[in-house]
Design a protein around this motif. Structure first.
Motif, mmCIF file in Angstrom:
data_model
loop_
_atom_site.group_PDB
_atom_site.id
_atom_site.type_symbol
_atom_site.label_atom_id
_atom_site.label_comp_id
_atom_site.label_asym_id
_atom_site.label_seq_id
_atom_site.Cartn_x
_atom_site.Cartn_y
_atom_site.Cartn_z
ATOM 1 N N LYS A 49 19.022 3.833 -38.224
ATOM 2 C CA LYS A 49 19.954 4.727 -37.735
ATOM 3 C C LYS A 49 21.113 4.848 -38.745
ATOM 4 O O LYS A 49 22.084 5.559 -38.645
ATOM 5 C CB LYS A 49 20.441 4.321 -36.428
ATOM 6 N N GLU A 50 21.317 3.678 -39.536
ATOM 7 C CA GLU A 50 22.346 3.663 -40.296
ATOM 8 C C GLU A 50 22.488 4.850 -41.563
ATOM 9 O O GLU A 50 23.313 5.148 -41.960
ATOM 10 C CB GLU A 50 22.759 2.419 -41.172
ATOM 11 N N ASN A 51 21.341 5.515 -41.600
ATOM 12 C CA ASN A 51 21.162 6.598 -42.613
ATOM 13 C C ASN A 51 20.670 7.739 -41.619
ATOM 14 O O ASN A 51 19.478 8.162 -41.390
ATOM 15 C CB ASN A 51 20.036 6.313 -43.711
ATOM 16 N N LYS A 52 21.590 8.533 -41.000
ATOM 17 C CA LYS A 52 21.428 9.820 -40.292
ATOM 18 C C LYS A 52 20.625 10.712 -40.977
ATOM 19 O O LYS A 52 19.901 11.636 -40.540
ATOM 20 C CB LYS A 52 22.747 10.263 -39.774
ATOM 21 N N VAL A 53 20.786 10.912 -42.365
ATOM 22 C CA VAL A 53 20.151 11.935 -43.109
ATOM 23 C C VAL A 53 18.968 11.778 -42.834
ATOM 24 O O VAL A 53 18.213 12.866 -42.675
ATOM 25 C CB VAL A 53 20.600 11.870 -44.584
ATOM 26 N N ILE A 56 17.816 13.085 -39.637
ATOM 27 C CA ILE A 56 18.039 14.499 -39.375
ATOM 28 C C ILE A 56 16.809 15.274 -40.209
ATOM 29 O O ILE A 56 16.279 16.201 -39.529
ATOM 30 C CB ILE A 56 19.395 15.138 -40.401
ATOM 31 N N LEU A 57 16.478 14.927 -41.238
ATOM 32 C CA LEU A 57 15.394 15.419 -42.044
ATOM 33 C C LEU A 57 14.052 15.570 -41.051
ATOM 34 O O LEU A 57 13.300 16.351 -41.119
ATOM 35 C CB LEU A 57 14.880 14.593 -43.281
ATOM 36 N N THR A 62 21.095 17.399 -36.382
ATOM 37 C CA THR A 62 22.250 16.832 -36.740
ATOM 38 C C THR A 62 23.206 16.367 -36.053
ATOM 39 O O THR A 62 24.169 15.650 -36.524
ATOM 40 C CB THR A 62 22.756 18.079 -37.673
ATOM 41 N N GLU A 63 23.295 16.942 -34.657
ATOM 42 C CA GLU A 63 24.507 16.472 -33.828
ATOM 43 C C GLU A 63 25.708 17.246 -34.503
ATOM 44 O O GLU A 63 26.710 16.623 -34.314
ATOM 45 C CB GLU A 63 24.678 15.063 -33.490
ATOM 46 N N ILE A 64 25.579 18.270 -35.452
ATOM 47 C CA ILE A 64 26.925 18.750 -35.837
ATOM 48 C C ILE A 64 26.896 20.141 -35.474
ATOM 49 O O ILE A 64 25.938 20.879 -35.442
ATOM 50 C CB ILE A 64 26.668 18.801 -37.508
ATOM 51 N N GLY A 92 28.804 13.910 -27.960
ATOM 52 C CA GLY A 92 28.404 13.149 -28.981
ATOM 53 C C GLY A 92 28.310 13.984 -30.215
ATOM 54 O O GLY A 92 28.288 13.711 -31.432
ATOM 55 N N LYS A 94 29.445 16.016 -33.409
ATOM 56 C CA LYS A 94 30.304 15.924 -34.427
ATOM 57 C C LYS A 94 30.859 17.547 -34.924
ATOM 58 O O LYS A 94 30.061 18.426 -34.695
ATOM 59 C CB LYS A 94 30.017 15.195 -35.666
ATOM 60 N N TYR A 117 23.564 23.044 -44.304
ATOM 61 C CA TYR A 117 23.650 21.639 -43.487
ATOM 62 C C TYR A 117 23.153 21.344 -42.096
ATOM 63 O O TYR A 117 23.040 20.447 -41.628
ATOM 64 C CB TYR A 117 25.217 21.235 -43.155
ATOM 65 N N GLN A 118 22.261 22.348 -41.904
ATOM 66 C CA GLN A 118 21.466 22.335 -40.858
ATOM 67 C C GLN A 118 22.369 22.112 -39.349
ATOM 68 O O GLN A 118 21.834 21.146 -38.764
ATOM 69 C CB GLN A 118 20.195 21.417 -40.704
#
Lengths: 340, 340
Positions: A49-53, A56-57, A62-64, A92, A94, A117-118
């Motif tokens: 989980k430390e690498n969201k990228v 996301i893929l 993305t939660e963005i 949650g 961002k 950036y999806q």
């Protein structure tokens, strides 16, 4: 704990082959939901989980959320942004935030980047890009207090706000009601302040005047413009009790300062009300009555509308909205010392 | 144009094997720089740029900077954020923005999330997390106007700002200089305003008083606190020419309003100066003299310091900074009607 978790690590942990792990990242729907979950759980357990990228893929989540704001100089916008960003604790999400400063080509370029950036959704307060173009991005969108024909939106009920202001001035026994506004375009939501004021005055057969002129985009220009209105009103309606309703608190405050400079106080034959409930309405030499758009409520409705659309997208078979949803927030009157 | 560009498409376009393409994404340094470039060019040509997430996975360059702000209610913060976001046009960085509302645990949680998004750098205006902890994230960081022992930082020269204010009051022939401030902690940068004021008064043997008390965190509390100072000053120094320097423009404006309510004007035996050059200093009943921290310049320096660190990271062999760099921006005096 190793710094980078590899496909090998995930494969060993889950007892799947590396090919299966790879498929999870590149084409997750080729796996059963159960196996997707097993791998997702493994990623968490392995601290992937430390690498969201990577996630996301795999998931497209993305939660963005992107936010486009014209500027942060106006308190209305910074207050709204504050409220939107504060929803992080609840949901949650961002926020990638951009201020466009009314530059259409930069705003369009930024939109393109946001898409790449999806991001999962967009909240748009800036007004350079048409709602038709925004809708074509095929992404959950909510526009706030701007043109919104093709997008879901949240708007303040400016018409009712103006009616509340005019009604208060009527109840304070003013002889004449005056509305001071800039050259706002008829299609913008805030034009409804003029409509509401005029309709109310006509309905109640109140003597009234609409003073519309170019009041400029800087504080210095505002002062010049309001000074002209002040001189005209103070002369033309001498001896009458004047109820003056301003399109915003900044204009109302400038007018109040001119009165204090001339009379050392708010004279008995003036009643004043602004719009926006911005900080200056409280901080003025005497507190100014105003109409509050309930920014907290508008931000809440905007997030709610966006979440509804974003959550629908996460379903296996999302149902598109049959038509854009437009929500309206009713403003409230705030009585202070300039109408007492 | 197809919606999704696959490894197959890239392999065909470049005449590399799919394994090579895969290596580009998973371990780019295993390819020569020349071949990395060929594939990068192909991605652009194939419109693969439409999916930044893939590129990020390959390069680690998200072009995202995290910004942590205590709130956007204070104009100082919203103005600073406006300036930071506007740097997009020059540098292309996007900003994930968060307002922490002084909630340490939420801020820490958000930091952890930011790291997982592989942001390239952090600009921190909020002050709940120590610079030591920020430095431990092993990421380019710039803190602004807060504790900064272990991080690069940009601060306003508060000491000089206070000296400029006191000097102006001295030059206006005030009999006594008074500084009104809240209970600020000694280690915060703004405490230097007290230090600068006291040092200047002592050096020039000026009669002076420091009035420090709890002025509260809301506008209503501010009014109560400033009213107490006003009553004390107006009585104690009757007949003397008073030069009052306030820790911020909000306090100065409240004091000015109290004077107008009592005297209908700014009396001749008062000279007033605030701090921050916030909108209220211009919009007050008469414009208030103030000290400007040059927020544009501070935002510029913060981006410059961050870019320097981020660009260093992109080198094949980055050189770590031997020690944090602390930059100081000198404030400027803005003379308006309350000191004329």
């Amino acid at each position: 704990m190793k710094k980078t978790v590899t496909f090998d690590d995930i494969a060993k942990y889950t007892n799947f082959s590396k090919t299966t792990i790879s498929r999870y990242f590149n084409n997750p729907d080729s796996l059963t939901l159960e196996n997707q979950q097993k791998i997702a759980d493994a990623l968490v357990a392995l601290n992937y989980k430390e690498n969201k990228v990577g996630r996301i893929l795999a998931s497209g989540k993305t939660e963005i959320v992107g936010v486009m704001i014209p500027n942060l100089y106006l308190h209305y916008y910074s207050h709204m942004l504050n409220q939107l960003l504060s929803s992080y604790e609840a949901y949650g999400y961002k926020f990638l935030v951009f201020v466009g400063n009314e530059n259409k080509s930069i705003e369009r370029q930024y939109f393109q980047e946001l898409l790449s950036y999806q991001i999962e959704g967009l909240i748009v307060l800036s007004y350079t890009i048409s709602s038709e173009e925004l809708a074509s991005y095929n992404l959950p969108v909510v526009t706030v207090e701007r043109e919104d024909q093709y997008t879901c939106s949240v708007n303040s009920d400016n018409y009712t706000g103006a009616v509340l202001a005019a009604e208060l001035l009527m109840n304070k026994n003013c002889d004449v009601l005056i509305h001071v506004n800039g050259n706002v375009a008829e299609k913008t939501p805030s034009y409804q302040r003029i409509k509401g004021f005029e309709a109310f005055c006509k309905e109640h057969q109140l003597p009234h005047e609409l003073i519309q002129s170019n009041l400029g985009n800087t504080y210095e220009k505002n002062i010049e413009g309001i000074r002209r209105s002040f001189e005209s009103i103070d002369q033309k309606y001498a001896g009458k009790k004047k109820g003056v309703f301003f399109a915003n608190d900044t204009y109302a405050n400038i007018f109040l300062n001119l009165l204090f400079k001339k009379y050392g106080k708010l004279p008995d034959d003036y009643r004043i009300i602004g719009f926006d409930d911005s900080p200056i309405s409280k901080e003025a030499v005497i507190p100014i009555s105003t109409v509050s758009q309930q920014i907290e409520k508008m931000a809440e409705e905007a997030m709610d509308l966006l979440l509804m659309q974003m959550n629908e997208r996460k379903k296996r078979r999302p149902t598109p909205l049959p038509a854009p949803i437009h929500r309206v927030v009713t403003p409230v009157l705030i009585e202070r010392d300039t109408t007492s």
